[in-house]
Design a protein around this motif. Structure first.
Motif, mmCIF file in Angstrom:
data_model
loop_
_atom_site.group_PDB
_atom_site.id
_atom_site.type_symbol
_atom_site.label_atom_id
_atom_site.label_comp_id
_atom_site.label_asym_id
_atom_site.label_seq_id
_atom_site.Cartn_x
_atom_site.Cartn_y
_atom_site.Cartn_z
ATOM 1 N N PRO A 164 0.876 -1.589 -0.426
ATOM 2 C CA PRO A 164 -0.333 0.058 0.107
ATOM 3 C C PRO A 164 0.797 1.653 -0.124
ATOM 4 O O PRO A 164 0.334 2.156 -1.007
ATOM 5 C CB PRO A 164 -0.575 -0.204 1.255
ATOM 6 C CG PRO A 164 -0.734 -1.493 1.475
ATOM 7 C CD PRO A 164 -0.041 -2.184 0.743
ATOM 8 N N ALA A 209 3.681 1.694 -1.300
ATOM 9 C CA ALA A 209 4.430 1.387 -3.000
ATOM 10 C C ALA A 209 3.568 2.207 -3.656
ATOM 11 O O ALA A 209 3.515 2.734 -4.540
ATOM 12 C CB ALA A 209 4.901 0.469 -3.193
ATOM 13 N N VAL A 210 2.227 1.841 -3.615
ATOM 14 C CA VAL A 210 1.392 2.287 -4.099
ATOM 15 C C VAL A 210 0.939 3.630 -4.384
ATOM 16 O O VAL A 210 0.445 3.953 -4.731
ATOM 17 C CB VAL A 210 -0.021 1.529 -4.596
ATOM 18 C CG1 VAL A 210 -1.658 1.965 -4.244
ATOM 19 C CG2 VAL A 210 0.312 0.063 -4.963
ATOM 20 N N ALA A 211 0.614 4.066 -3.265
ATOM 21 C CA ALA A 211 0.854 4.740 -2.391
ATOM 22 C C ALA A 211 1.539 6.225 -3.488
ATOM 23 O O ALA A 211 0.988 7.410 -4.228
ATOM 24 C CB ALA A 211 0.262 5.783 -1.133
ATOM 25 N N PHE A 212 3.285 5.957 -2.989
ATOM 26 C CA PHE A 212 3.187 6.573 -3.676
ATOM 27 C C PHE A 212 4.010 6.834 -5.486
ATOM 28 O O PHE A 212 3.820 8.260 -6.029
ATOM 29 C CB PHE A 212 4.884 6.259 -3.025
ATOM 30 C CG PHE A 212 5.619 6.297 -2.109
ATOM 31 C CD1 PHE A 212 4.986 7.548 -0.739
ATOM 32 C CD2 PHE A 212 6.406 4.949 -1.300
ATOM 33 C CE1 PHE A 212 5.351 7.177 0.133
ATOM 34 C CE2 PHE A 212 6.501 5.268 0.330
ATOM 35 C CZ PHE A 212 6.263 5.793 0.699
ATOM 36 N N ALA A 213 3.613 6.137 -5.974
ATOM 37 C CA ALA A 213 3.539 5.807 -7.363
ATOM 38 C C ALA A 213 2.203 6.491 -7.569
ATOM 39 O O ALA A 213 2.369 6.859 -8.804
ATOM 40 C CB ALA A 213 3.324 4.153 -7.930
ATOM 41 N N LEU A 214 1.079 6.406 -6.694
ATOM 42 C CA LEU A 214 0.093 7.075 -7.350
ATOM 43 C C LEU A 214 -0.069 8.885 -6.945
ATOM 44 O O LEU A 214 -0.382 9.609 -8.366
ATOM 45 C CB LEU A 214 -1.330 6.444 -6.495
ATOM 46 C CG LEU A 214 -2.840 6.958 -6.560
ATOM 47 C CD1 LEU A 214 -3.234 7.198 -8.578
ATOM 48 C CD2 LEU A 214 -4.112 6.201 -5.490
#
Lengths: 234, 234
Positions: B139, B141-146
């Protein structure tokens, strides 16, 4: 549905459609007979995509009295129990009138949303769809994919902290509503997904190669980027 | 730092390390002289990864008095201003003692976290890292990429609703802390990222082909999967 819609629209001053966006055209067609002799009725909607809704509004007998609207507010909850009188207060509402929309209709529509507390702005429908693909549709797609991934790990149940809860809050949203948004805004969403894929790839490469400097820079860029996106909210 | 750490540890009953996980070994080495003649001091930590911390604890003069801990609580905020006396109340805290850890040390460590309100459970360190890669590290990693993706779209500033705010809340987390977590749990995170990639690919294919049924099923699966992950939280 057609009879109900016609009965509801007959004698109305304002028709505000709040349906999954791909149902818009059918409902407009069902409403058409009731609105044929009512050239002063303002017709608007609250859908998450606007170019498709604008196209569907050509089915109305007086499309120049239609003004598309998208209040940038909402939660993962739906149905009457999710009603909240303060939902639109201080939130932006984008109006996307067609070129031939009556200025008076645009003003009336703006007044309706202002009465609900919203901050009204005009926006081109295609530009709306392109930008919302990034700030709204992509976060939903990501939340769905993340929830699907984590739930595939059976023993993870019960172990999540607040991070998973928040990153996937909107994954509890209505499947029909979001199926329709994704289909209606297909190209812009695919573009946003491709860019996300690029960022995830950069992050993955930094992790795989153990590049701490690249990771730190990536996270710092994400953090400051988030600040920029949040700045300027009403 | 070495002098400060030694001074802080001298005469302590409990040493609780709360540092970016990759700094753990250096701090343990710095503490070693102060702990050499103190075989009864309980040493624990609050790091997000456990196998690497367990390995670093071998540098302690009495590693059998070390018990790794991970309270599943925290926010994107850090530093003294982010202190919250209720942070651990009702939240799970996983203890990952090594095979040679003293049972008394494990009991003392559990008592410390229970005193802060946490629900204590034992867990194998490697299993901890594998599961946390899914429920926590992915989550993030996904928040950073988003956040990185959306902020790349300059005109999106100010247009986000609550969905972007929540999905990226943890993207405001400390870059050094998360750089270290990602590096320390590299293989498990790469595995989780690969599975996310598979789910994103399935979603993208459904959008690209306009497959409404597949989209609806995907979203419904994500929604019920999220419920399963959240079930069983204390």
């Amino acid at each position: 549905v057609a009879d109900d819609a016609q009965a509801a629209a007959r004698g109305a001053d304002l028709v505000l459609l709040a349906v999954p966006v791909r149902a818009t055209r059918d409902v407009f067609e069902a409403l058409a007979p009731a609105l044929a002799d009512a050239p002063d009725v303002l017709v608007t909607d609250a859908g998450s995509t606007k170019a498709d809704v604008l196209a569907a509004a050509r089915a109305l007998p007086h499309p120049e009295r239609f003004v598309g609207a998208h209040p940038l507010a909402g939660t993962e909850r739906s149905g009457p129990d999710a009603a909240d009188g303060a939902l639109f207060r201080g939130r932006r509402c984008l109006l996307t009138p067609a070129a031939d929309a009556r200025p008076a209709a645009v003003e009336e529509c703006a007044a309706v949303w202002r009465a609900a507390g919203a901050v009204v702005e005009l926006c081109d429908a295609a530009e709306h769809d392109r930008l919302l693909a990034f700030v709204s549709h992509l976060p939903h797609a990501v939340a769905f994919a993340l929830a699907a991934t984590v739930s595939g790990e059976a023993r993870a149940a019960g172990l999540s902290g607040g991070g998973f809860v928040d990153t996937t809050r909107i994954a509890a949203s209505d499947p029909i509503m979001w199926r329709d948004v994704f289909l209606a805004n297909r190209d812009a969403l695919l573009d946003a997904l491709e860019r996300l894929d690029g960022e995830l790839g950069a992050l993955r490469r930094a992790v795989a190669s153990g590049d701490g400097d690249a990771l730190e820079r990536f996270i710092a860029r994400a953090r400051s980027g988030r600040e920029r996106v949040l700045a300027g909210r009403p």
